[in-house]
Scaffold this motif. Structure first.
Motif, mmCIF file in Angstrom:
data_model
loop_
_atom_site.group_PDB
_atom_site.id
_atom_site.type_symbol
_atom_site.label_atom_id
_atom_site.label_comp_id
_atom_site.label_asym_id
_atom_site.label_seq_id
_atom_site.Cartn_x
_atom_site.Cartn_y
_atom_site.Cartn_z
ATOM 1 N N PHE A 191 -12.511 -0.524 1.307
ATOM 2 C CA PHE A 191 -11.323 -0.044 2.313
ATOM 3 C C PHE A 191 -10.275 0.231 1.536
ATOM 4 O O PHE A 191 -9.416 1.005 1.962
ATOM 5 N N VAL A 192 -9.820 -0.207 0.200
ATOM 6 C CA VAL A 192 -8.812 0.168 -0.648
ATOM 7 C C VAL A 192 -8.823 1.464 -1.021
ATOM 8 O O VAL A 192 -7.939 2.106 -1.161
ATOM 9 N N THR A 219 -13.070 -5.862 -1.461
ATOM 10 C CA THR A 219 -11.661 -4.844 -0.940
ATOM 11 C C THR A 219 -11.888 -3.454 -1.121
ATOM 12 O O THR A 219 -11.214 -2.757 -0.875
ATOM 13 N N VAL A 265 -8.037 4.248 1.496
ATOM 14 C CA VAL A 265 -6.734 4.267 1.497
ATOM 15 C C VAL A 265 -5.875 4.844 0.438
ATOM 16 O O VAL A 265 -4.943 5.536 0.573
ATOM 17 N N ALA A 319 0.853 -1.364 -0.141
ATOM 18 C CA ALA A 319 0.204 0.151 0.051
ATOM 19 C C ALA A 319 0.885 1.052 -0.058
ATOM 20 O O ALA A 319 1.855 1.274 0.634
ATOM 21 N N LEU A 367 -5.877 -1.655 7.863
ATOM 22 C CA LEU A 367 -5.589 -2.345 6.447
ATOM 23 C C LEU A 367 -5.012 -3.860 6.730
ATOM 24 O O LEU A 367 -5.572 -4.490 5.915
ATOM 25 N N THR A 415 -3.454 2.613 7.990
ATOM 26 C CA THR A 415 -2.814 1.319 7.950
ATOM 27 C C THR A 415 -2.805 0.458 9.226
ATOM 28 O O THR A 415 -2.594 -0.614 9.267
#
Length: 505
Positions: free
Chosen positions: A450-451, A447, A454, A212, A437, A434
């Motif tokens: 939440f991806v 996904t 971020v 990430a 994550l 993080t």
């Protein structure tokens, strides 16, 4: 078990790997041109940064590099060709950032000064680094120069060790970055075991958690202590999941979790779920108390020993009250408070709602954490009946599935607890994302939800540590509040829809 997505084609994977590497190199160049260097003050505005001699090149490299890194990570969010490929690529992206100057934040200088304060014989929980006389105080962001340290005694000890061995600011920063990398390496070692226990493809979990953009920029280059906390947290969870019911393992797991808490207190929300992970066999109140006492013993031992050995005792708890001194709309409770204040100003009032909304959010957080733990407990208690049915019917496979559901339930509950902590906290910085994550990468079926946040958070900071939220206070607060209202309505409608058929029947 979560079904992995189809492996990407070789050309797609190769393009993503080298696009991300190019992005990391550009971010490193941006760091040298205009990163969070000790003698470089924070930019007043993005426009003023642009007007500096290296401003256009700095911002261009930063934005293009971030876009390349985010795009490459996003493109493989369903999974990489293999677990080894994910680890190699994440390491490749980290290499340029390992030699970059601090970027995205000036917190590493706060760590250095807090370590210097303790090494000089001053209590960092009693005074700010400016009052303590830290020689590097000019490198610290102004807002944190007069506030006590908000971190636990373990990290203060580590920072003091870095100061002692580093011999100067540069050496201290290098050692603090080495500590952050060590935390990430510990997390990387724990991820495969946790992924297998949760039934999640390791190649997807490792990619989402380690590659990430926030990890490379803020945990590696920025040297944030969140990396140390995450490594200890995952280590404790892996131990308790691998050896449930074993007193020695529970004590050691509790100690690791206690060390994580004494780095950053936010890790404490995971502890109740770790207790559930440490219960083998049937889930009863007696078993909960018996196994929970072993884990709690290890945790409190870590807290007492580190607080006593450091001589700081529990003064670090009071330092936590200053972590919310910064007010930005990226924290949902703070954004709602801003909007209430704006609405009050329209009618000639000054509600000063931010502290009130923040307090309500913290109370709500306590309630949410209780509900999440109770749901996990209920799900595991329900597995007791499933085991009995499996034994009666001789369904060994079903019994194994029930036992295998334990890590998934526990890890997902812990992940949601960290999500709630981030969302309802009085302050949010990009690297806070993080925290949940890694656990979401281990448990989530979908996904994107939440991806995407971020990925957006990766664009919130500039290389010198300037937070773009400072310049978008009003529109950002209104947008965040509108998003919260929309999500709340959707959740309520979904709950009503699920309950509708049940009530009719």
């Amino acid at each position: 078990m979560t079904a992995p997505g189809p492996p990407p084609g070789p050309w797609v994977a190769r393009a993503a790997r080298y696009a991300g590497l190019a992005g990391a190199v550009l971010l490193t160049v941006a760091g040298y041109l205009g990163g969070a260097l000790p003698d470089t003050p924070l930019g007043a505005t993005p426009a003023s940064i642009w007007r500096t001699p290296d401003g256009p090149a700095t911002l261009t490299c930063w934005l293009v590099g971030t876009a390349l890194l985010v795009g490459a990570w996003w493109s493989l969010r369903g999974g990489t060709p293999s677990t080894r490929w994910a680890y190699v690529t994440a390491g490749l992206w980290a290499l340029p950032l390992l030699v970059a100057p601090p970027m995205g934040s000036r917190d590493v200088y706060s760590y250095a000064c807090q370590g210097w304060t303790y090494a000089d014989g001053v209590d960092p929980y009693a005074v700010g680094v400016a009052a303590a006389g830290c020689p590097w105080v000019d490198a610290v962001a102004p807002i944190w120069r007069d506030t006590p340290a908000p971190y636990g005694p373990v990290f203060v000890l580590l920072a003091a060790l870095a100061v002692t061995l580093g011999g100067g600011l540069t050496g201290t920063v290098v050692l603090l970055r080495a500590l952050a990398v060590a935390g990430l390496l510990l997390a990387a070692i724990c991820l495969p075991g946790l992924a297998r226990a949760a039934g999640v493809p390791t190649r997807r979990a490792a990619w989402l958690a380690l590659a990430a953009p926030l990890v490379g920029v803020h945990l590696v280059a920025g040297a944030h202590n969140d990396a140390v906390m995450l490594g200890l947290l995952l280590g404790g969870l892996l131990l308790v999941i691998r050896r449930p019911g074993l007193p020695v393992a529970l004590l050691l797991a509790g100690a690791l979790l206690g060390l994580a808490v004494t780095v950053k207190a936010s890790a404490v929300v995971v502890v109740p779920f770790a207790v559930l992970a440490g219960m083998p066999g049937r889930y009863t109140v007696r078993a909960l108390l018996r196994h929970g006492c072993w884990l709690a013993g290890g945790l409190f031992a870590a807290l007492l020993v580190t607080s006593t050995v450091s001589g700081l005792r529990f003064g670090w708890v009071g330092g936590l009250t200053h972590s919310g001194d910064s007010e930005q709309w990226t924290s949902p409770p703070t954004a709602v408070g801003f909007v209430v204040d704006y609405a009050g100003a329209l009618v000639g009032r000054d509600p000063r709602a931010v502290p009130v909304v923040r307090a309500v959010a913290l109370l709500l957080l306590v309630g949410v954490l209780v509900v999440l733990w109770w749901r996990a407990w209920g799900a595991l208690r329900g597995s007791n009946d499933a085991r009995r049915v499996a034994r009666v019917e001789g369904a060994r496979v079903e019994g194994a599935r029930v036992e295998g559901a334990r890590p998934r339930v526990v890890l997902h509950g812990a992940a949601l607890a960290l999500v709630a902590t981030v969302v309802l906290s009085p302050v949010f910085h990009p690297w806070y994302a993080t925290w949940p994550l890694a656990l979401l990468a281990l448990t989530a079926v979908r996904t994107t939800w939440f991806v995407l946040p971020v990925a957006v958070a990766a664009f919130l900071a500039l290389p010198d540590g300037t937070n773009l939220a400072r310049f978008t206070k009003a529109p950002g607060a209104v947008a965040m509040t509108a998003l919260l209202l929309t999500l709340t309505v959707k959740v309520l409608l979904r709950i009503a829809h699920r309950r509708g058929p049940t009530s009719r029947s």
